[in-house]
Write a protein that holds these residues in place. Sequence first.
Motif, PDB file in Angstrom:
ATOM      1  N   MET A 338       0.819  -1.198   0.000  1.00  0.00           N
ATOM      2  CA  MET A 338       0.000   0.000   0.000  1.00  0.00           C
ATOM      3  C   MET A 338       0.860   1.257   0.000  1.00  0.00           C
ATOM      4  N   ASP A 357      -9.231   2.521   2.462  1.00  0.00           N
ATOM      5  CA  ASP A 357      -9.343   1.564   1.370  1.00  0.00           C
ATOM      6  C   ASP A 357      -9.303   0.145   1.932  1.00  0.00           C
ATOM      7  N   ASN A 359      -8.401  -2.486   0.670  1.00  0.00           N
ATOM      8  CA  ASN A 359      -7.150  -3.163   0.310  1.00  0.00           C
ATOM      9  C   ASN A 359      -6.093  -2.974   1.394  1.00  0.00           C
ATOM     10  N   THR A 360      -6.165  -1.834   2.102  1.00  0.00           N
ATOM     11  CA  THR A 360      -5.215  -1.591   3.180  1.00  0.00           C
ATOM     12  C   THR A 360      -5.407  -2.589   4.309  1.00  0.00           C
ATOM     13  N   TRP A 363      -3.674  -5.806   3.242  1.00  0.00           N
ATOM     14  CA  TRP A 363      -2.222  -5.617   3.390  1.00  0.00           C
ATOM     15  C   TRP A 363      -1.802  -5.742   4.851  1.00  0.00           C
TER      16      TRP A 363
END
Length: 472
Positions: A338, A357, A359-360, A363
């Motif tokens: 990220m 986000d 996606n963070t 991660w």
Amino acid sequence: MSIFRKERDKSRHPEILAELHASLDRRYRPEDVADLVLALLAGKLTRRERVVLERAAKHSARRQERFSSMSADYARPVGGARQVAAANRLFEQDLAVDADDPAALLEFASRTGEPIGWAPERTDFLADRLNREAREAAGMDISKRQYNRRFRVLRRIAGKAGVLGVEHDKRRLLLIGVAGFAADIPLERFRADVAAACFVAYYTARRKLRREFSLSGRENPFDEIARMLLDRCGTGADWWMIAQVRATPDVLARLTDEERGRLLGQWWAVMRASADLLRTRWKDGTDREAMIVARGDDSTTWNNLAVAYNAARAGWLACLQSLDALDLLDVACPGKVMRLMAADLAAWHRGAGGDVDPNTAVWARLPLPWRVLDGSETCARADVEAACRTAGLDPVTSGWTAPAPRRGVAAFRPTPELVHGVSVADPVWAALLRRAGVFSGGPVKPELAAEAAHGLASGVVVSDLPVKDAPA
């Protein structure tokens, strides 16, 4: 078009191709590339193709007779010319060297250091210098002070070569992150297929567009002009060259298994190189669930390396898929990296009703990618899928365990004049705001504060801006 103009344009073809090739290592605006492509393909385009290209070309700097405040190149490392000049003066010599080449700098230092017994592996100022007896035994007729001065200048050149090598690696990774392996395409190969060259030059220019400061994602670089130029590349086109910048299923399907395997190896090497540099810049105290820039963070370098790593990972996944080898992810599936986000942009997201986000969150739940790549930790597809489910993401469509799905073709729009991601209506005002330090995250330069304030009050900023101290 008259026959004389056709012949004149044809005579410029080598010059235009050379400039298009040079743009692969620089940051030309798509409009300016489109204008060059239109001149290069004059007489070879259908009426519709000319109309599509003209949508961008009419906004070129040459047509508009205007400049842009944004650089047409990426920052290049400063070479060792100053250190070489100092060494030549001190040693009373005139050795020529490519001061931008780290290996050449080391070779220069090694040759220059022979008379005083200096070598690149012996640079420690305390442990490696010769004492008086050793200097006399070597026949040196110079004072201790002069010897020390020579030792220091060679030590600086060796240090400069090391730093320069890292900076060259960082710039190359930056270019790969934004435009694939375009900068590695040889000029001879580029010239050999004009249709493919035009697509590669325009598409990479689109990929290099700067990020705008906004809540929406980045626009698809594959726009209507890129599609038209790709459609002109037939069966006999240089698809290997095209695959260097666009690793999508339709392009990879044109390659042989051996070519797809080579490209897979290229992307894997970039993953490892960028991950190794990310490792050296990672701070264990960073909040992985927020990824907000903290004091002392070099967010520019981190984000550039993250872009390179993620682009390499996406290319690697695309090649695995094209080789029907995604089952290898069952054993090892390093995650994404990220980017660091500015605190004001994060606050803007929250103030607009958004959140971090997802996606963070994925991660944050996975091992750091460089630890997976060096084998110190394990991360398989099942681990990534579990983290995606927890974050509410589909691991396939979000690009975690497969190439991200293709997006719709974008419509061309002129390149905005940006100052640190903020769109400004006028390039002159943009240049002044940039010099003043506006939107940079730091204090505005006092001597330019009044002019900058006048520009902001005049409405030169045309994009939305986050509200300072936006509510969480």
